[in-house]
Design a protein around this motif. Structure first.
Motif, mmCIF file in Angstrom:
data_model
loop_
_atom_site.group_PDB
_atom_site.id
_atom_site.type_symbol
_atom_site.label_atom_id
_atom_site.label_comp_id
_atom_site.label_asym_id
_atom_site.label_seq_id
_atom_site.Cartn_x
_atom_site.Cartn_y
_atom_site.Cartn_z
ATOM 1 N N MET A 111 0.811 -1.226 0.000
ATOM 2 C CA MET A 111 0.000 0.000 0.000
ATOM 3 C C MET A 111 0.846 1.279 0.000
ATOM 4 S SD MET A 111 -3.045 1.058 2.669
ATOM 5 C CE MET A 111 -1.869 1.336 4.019
ATOM 6 N N PRO A 112 1.820 1.446 0.915
ATOM 7 C CA PRO A 112 2.567 2.711 0.921
ATOM 8 C C PRO A 112 3.426 2.930 -0.318
ATOM 9 C CG PRO A 112 2.801 1.535 3.010
ATOM 10 C CD PRO A 112 2.222 0.571 2.032
ATOM 11 N N THR A 113 3.942 1.858 -0.892
ATOM 12 C CA THR A 113 4.870 2.006 -2.012
ATOM 13 C C THR A 113 4.170 2.009 -3.364
ATOM 14 O OG1 THR A 113 5.210 -0.397 -2.046
ATOM 15 C CG2 THR A 113 6.756 0.914 -0.743
ATOM 16 N N MET A 114 2.900 1.675 -3.390
ATOM 17 C CA MET A 114 2.178 1.655 -4.661
ATOM 18 C C MET A 114 1.089 2.724 -4.693
ATOM 19 S SD MET A 114 2.025 -2.469 -5.363
ATOM 20 C CE MET A 114 1.162 -2.282 -6.916
ATOM 21 N N VAL A 115 -0.089 2.404 -4.201
ATOM 22 C CA VAL A 115 -1.231 3.297 -4.385
ATOM 23 C C VAL A 115 -1.060 4.615 -3.635
ATOM 24 C CG1 VAL A 115 -2.543 2.252 -2.478
ATOM 25 C CG2 VAL A 115 -3.739 3.444 -4.307
ATOM 26 N N MET A 116 -0.428 4.609 -2.453
ATOM 27 C CA MET A 116 -0.312 5.861 -1.713
ATOM 28 C C MET A 116 0.615 6.845 -2.403
ATOM 29 S SD MET A 116 -0.502 4.763 2.298
ATOM 30 C CE MET A 116 -0.636 6.496 2.751
ATOM 31 N N ARG A 117 1.559 6.348 -3.150
ATOM 32 C CA ARG A 117 2.444 7.239 -3.903
ATOM 33 C C ARG A 117 1.757 7.811 -5.143
ATOM 34 N NH1 ARG A 117 8.475 4.426 -4.083
ATOM 35 N NH2 ARG A 117 8.958 4.658 -1.856
ATOM 36 N N ARG A 118 0.747 7.106 -5.631
ATOM 37 C CA ARG A 118 0.161 7.459 -6.928
ATOM 38 C C ARG A 118 -1.230 8.054 -6.853
ATOM 39 N NH1 ARG A 118 1.799 1.643 -9.689
ATOM 40 N NH2 ARG A 118 4.060 1.833 -9.386
ATOM 41 N N PHE A 119 -1.845 8.076 -5.706
ATOM 42 C CA PHE A 119 -3.248 8.471 -5.609
ATOM 43 C C PHE A 119 -3.491 9.864 -6.194
ATOM 44 C CE2 PHE A 119 -6.955 10.316 -3.497
ATOM 45 C CZ PHE A 119 -7.888 9.307 -3.641
ATOM 46 N N HIS A 120 -2.608 10.800 -5.937
ATOM 47 C CA HIS A 120 -2.816 12.178 -6.379
ATOM 48 C C HIS A 120 -2.374 12.422 -7.819
ATOM 49 C CE1 HIS A 120 -2.434 12.597 -1.890
ATOM 50 N NE2 HIS A 120 -3.526 13.309 -2.086
ATOM 51 N N ASN A 121 -1.788 11.435 -8.458
ATOM 52 C CA ASN A 121 -1.227 11.625 -9.796
ATOM 53 C C ASN A 121 -2.300 11.607 -10.881
ATOM 54 O OD1 ASN A 121 1.239 11.669 -8.584
ATOM 55 N ND2 ASN A 121 1.902 9.663 -9.314
ATOM 56 N N LEU A 122 -2.101 12.474 -11.875
ATOM 57 C CA LEU A 122 -2.916 12.471 -13.086
ATOM 58 C C LEU A 122 -1.980 12.481 -14.279
ATOM 59 C CD1 LEU A 122 -5.765 15.065 -12.394
ATOM 60 C CD2 LEU A 122 -6.019 12.593 -12.643
ATOM 61 N N GLY A 123 -1.386 11.340 -14.547
ATOM 62 C CA GLY A 123 -0.425 11.293 -15.640
ATOM 63 C C GLY A 123 0.806 12.099 -15.300
ATOM 64 N N ALA A 124 1.027 13.170 -16.055
ATOM 65 C CA ALA A 124 2.228 13.992 -15.850
ATOM 66 C C ALA A 124 2.048 15.051 -14.778
ATOM 67 C CB ALA A 124 2.621 14.662 -17.172
ATOM 68 N N SER A 125 0.858 15.182 -14.217
ATOM 69 C CA SER A 125 0.603 16.214 -13.220
ATOM 70 C C SER A 125 -0.053 15.600 -11.989
ATOM 71 C CB SER A 125 -0.307 17.299 -13.805
ATOM 72 O OG SER A 125 -1.567 16.744 -14.155
ATOM 73 N N GLU A 126 -0.361 16.455 -11.010
ATOM 74 C CA GLU A 126 -1.062 16.024 -9.805
ATOM 75 C C GLU A 126 -2.318 16.861 -9.627
ATOM 76 O OE1 GLU A 126 1.062 16.011 -6.155
ATOM 77 O OE2 GLU A 126 2.012 14.082 -6.559
ATOM 78 N N VAL A 127 -3.258 16.323 -8.866
ATOM 79 C CA VAL A 127 -4.444 17.112 -8.525
ATOM 80 C C VAL A 127 -4.011 18.293 -7.658
ATOM 81 C CG1 VAL A 127 -6.026 15.156 -8.714
ATOM 82 C CG2 VAL A 127 -4.947 15.664 -6.518
#
Length: 336
Positions: A111-127
């Motif tokens: 969980m910490p190394t996968m989805v938690m690192r990526r949750f805010h990502n939108l491709g090349a940017s972040e929310v």
């Protein structure tokens, strides 16, 4: 276009919807994390440990995995894959109501190394808004819940946001069950008007509610009056171009426009607004909001995107960004 979706109504809720509704879905981990975050924020927690967050995260995946796949077939990587562990530990975890130690350990690792690192990502940017910050070692640290998360969890749209999350989860599960590249992607979804639910046309199985599936792309607002759709409201699904047009024109010279009974023309609305609107044609404001809503759906992964494309194939719409306003004006002209 994701920037335009955000700028039209910049708020933590819009950032949340971007992450949940429009991000890529190779697995359903994002939905399990979002569900757990909303649960703790609703309790007023300022921070939780990774162990605490891991429990509802793992249990929601285990419960869902019993009825539907949480990843495309062929994507699992043997006995060490998290979903493989979850499947193997499901029966005991569900029996006790808590993840087994083996499942909890696998959750701490993934969980910490996968989805938690990526949750805010939108491709090349972040929310634009972050909903948590991780502090300390990844597997034994603390997760601080931000004021943005508390704001949406305590808002009048909180129940709707959870409904949107579950609807998106249902849709992605159905895509995985059908096989990406086949079924839902090829055929899209249909509307069962007896139950107001979307169905998998190929397998003839219910997927999720129409209103829950579409409301988030309208910022949780009624398409007619623009006020929020809340848990206290009675919700209807409006035909923006009234379905009666097809019957009326059918009795004279035939309706030559696109099918009006599919999701491009359907919009969640307050029941009272829908009743007042009745069979009138849409206003210019409603057309603009419908165009913006449909553009947003085209940013989401399959199958809603494919459903729009299939429904309008051969009807003058070619799936290009920015084409919706002109297309809707053509439909309006066909009503004269």
């Amino acid at each position: 276009m994701t920037r335009e979706f955000y700028e039209a109504e910049p708020s933590p809720r819009t950032s949340w919807r971007l992450a949940v509704l429009m991000g890529a879905n190779s697995r359903t981990y994002k939905f399990a994390l979002a569900s757990a975050l909303l649960e703790f924020a609703a309790e007023g927690r300022a921070e939780v440990t990774v162990d605490e967050l891991a429990v509802p995260y793992a249990m929601s995946l285990v419960a869902r995995q019993q009825g539907a796949p949480q990843a495309p077939s062929g994507s699992l990587a043997g006995d060490k894959d998290f979903l493989t562990v979850a499947r193997q530990e499901a029966a005991e975890s569900l029996r006790s109501g808590l993840p087994t130690e083996r499942l909890l350990d696998a959750t701490r690792r993934s969980m910490p190394t996968m989805v938690m690192r990526r949750f805010h990502n939108l491709g090349a940017s972040e929310v634009a808004h972050r909903f948590y910050e991780s502090v300390g070692p990844p597997r034994r640290g603390t997760v601080r819940l931000t004021p943005h998360l508390h704001r949406i969890a305590g808002s009048e749209q909180a129940a709707g946001l959870r409904g949107e999350l579950n609807a998106r989860w249902d849709i992605v599960e159905s895509s995985f069950a059908a096989g990406i590249g086949r079924s839902l992607v090829d055929h899209g979804v249909a509307v069962d008007w007896a139950t107001l639910r979307l169905t998998d046309k190929h397998r003839r199985r219910t997927v999720t509610g129409v209103a829950d599936a579409l409301t988030g792309f309208q910022y949780g607002r009624c398409l007619i009056c623009r006020s929020p759709l809340t848990d206290a409201d009675r919700i209807a699904v409006d035909h923006v171009f009234p379905y009666s047009l097809m019957r009326r024109f059918g009795t004279v010279s035939g309706w030559h426009g696109p099918d009006l009974d599919v999701i491009w023309n359907l919009a969640p609305a307050h029941e009272r607004c829908n009743g007042t609107k009745s069979a009138r044609l849409p206003t210019s404001g409603e057309l603009w909001r419908l165009a913006r809503r449909n553009e947003a759906i085209l940013l989401s992964p399959h199958p809603l995107k494919k459903t729009l494309q299939l429904a309008l194939k051969g009807a003058g719409y070619h799936g290009r960004s920015g084409e919706w306003p002109d297309f809707l004006r053509q439909v309006l002209a066909a009503c004269d």
